[in-house]
Design a protein around this motif. Structure first.
Motif: not given
Length: 300
Positions: A38-43
């Motif tokens: 969850l900390l790694g996900v981004d656009s």
């Protein structure tokens, strides 16, 4: 009657599977991987339920395999300790061959699943299983440095989630690794403290000085301080895409002070009860820290 026996048999197999994979521990470790994801996900690396599901199943297989291999290797040692003598293998409910088959299948399934996410995730999973079973486990009866060695595979799950999300290992994943690496020491030394007599029966060395003394308690305090420092690194702005707000940093700092208080308390009291309390606080600390990191990210 046959139906009842079959139901009982299925239930027994399920319970033994839970125990040989240490389901409670595996799920708590899995939480770290999900937090890292969850900390790694981004656009650029959008959230995908399919990836999260594969990470969850593959991660459980990875931890379960390590635990199953461990119980095969330590079957004789486990039979000597009160807390482990009723495990499936030492109790005779499961043969070492069956346990080894379960561990091998979990390894293959876990690495294969994680490989479908990306090759780096599978590689780190393989490294974790190897370090845990081939180096950490044999060292437990030789030297207290086993805790140091075990801290490496123990710190992989948090960063594994980031690698699964991004496909990259950089300063961000390294920081997550560092946090969980330092966390291992006060956590496992507190366990080694309140289970000292049980470990002693099997000749397992856990405490850094070999004794429940001020030297061990002092090292627990020092590593707790290192843990607090590592946990606050993301607020300084040089850990790449991994960062936390000043408000989150204050919360993380307060969590650290809370854990440090119980580490100092162990130094003063040096009792099994104080060590057990510190262990429980350490579990709460790492879970709450990960929650703070996640909530802070999605509220910013």
């Amino acid at each position: 009657m046959n139906a009842a026996k079959n139901t009982l048999s299925i239930k027994s197999i399920f319970l033994d599977f839970k125990e040989i994979t240490k389901a409670g521990l595996a799920i708590s470790v899995l939480f770290s991987s999900i937090a890292g994801y969850l900390l790694g996900v981004d656009s650029d690396h959008p959230f995908k339920w399919s990836v999260l599901a594969v990470l969850a199943v593959g991660g459980y297989c990875m931890v379960g395999a390590s635990n199953a291999f461990n119980q095969v290797i330590e079957k004789d040692i486990d039979s000597l300790m009160d807390r482990t003598k009723n495990r499936p293998v030492p109790s005779g409910r499961m043969s070492p061959k069956v346990a080894l088959l379960v561990a091998s299948l979990l390894t293959i399934i876990g690495i294969a699943l994680l490989y479908t996410i990306n090759a780096k995730s599978a590689m780190f999973a393989a490294i974790s299983i190897f370090l845990y079973t081939s180096i950490y486990t044999p060292l437990k009866t030789v030297t207290s440095l086993s805790v140091f060695v075990g801290a490496f595979p123990g710190a992989i799950p948090f960063m594994l989630g980031w690698v699964a999300a991004t496909g990259e290992f950089g300063i961000e994943a390294g920081t997550l690794f560092l946090i969980q690496f330092f966390w291992q020491f006060p956590h496992f030394w507190s366990i080694g403290w309140f289970l000292y007599e049980d470990y002693e029966k099997a000749g397992i060395f856990m405490l850094p000085t070999g004794k429940k003394d001020k030297g061990t308690a002092l090292q627990i305090i020092l590593y707790t301080i290192w843990l607090i420092i590592a946990s606050l690194l993301p607020v300084l702005g040089f850990t790449g895409q991994l960062f936390i707000s000043p408000i989150a940093a204050v919360l993380v700092f307060l969590l650290g002070i809370w854990m440090l208080f119980y580490a100092v308390r162990l130094y003063k009291l040096r009792t099994a009860k104080a060590a057990r309390t510190l262990m429980l606080v350490s579990v709460s600390y790492i879970s709450l820290l990960q929650i703070v990191f996640i909530v802070d990210k999605f509220l910013r």
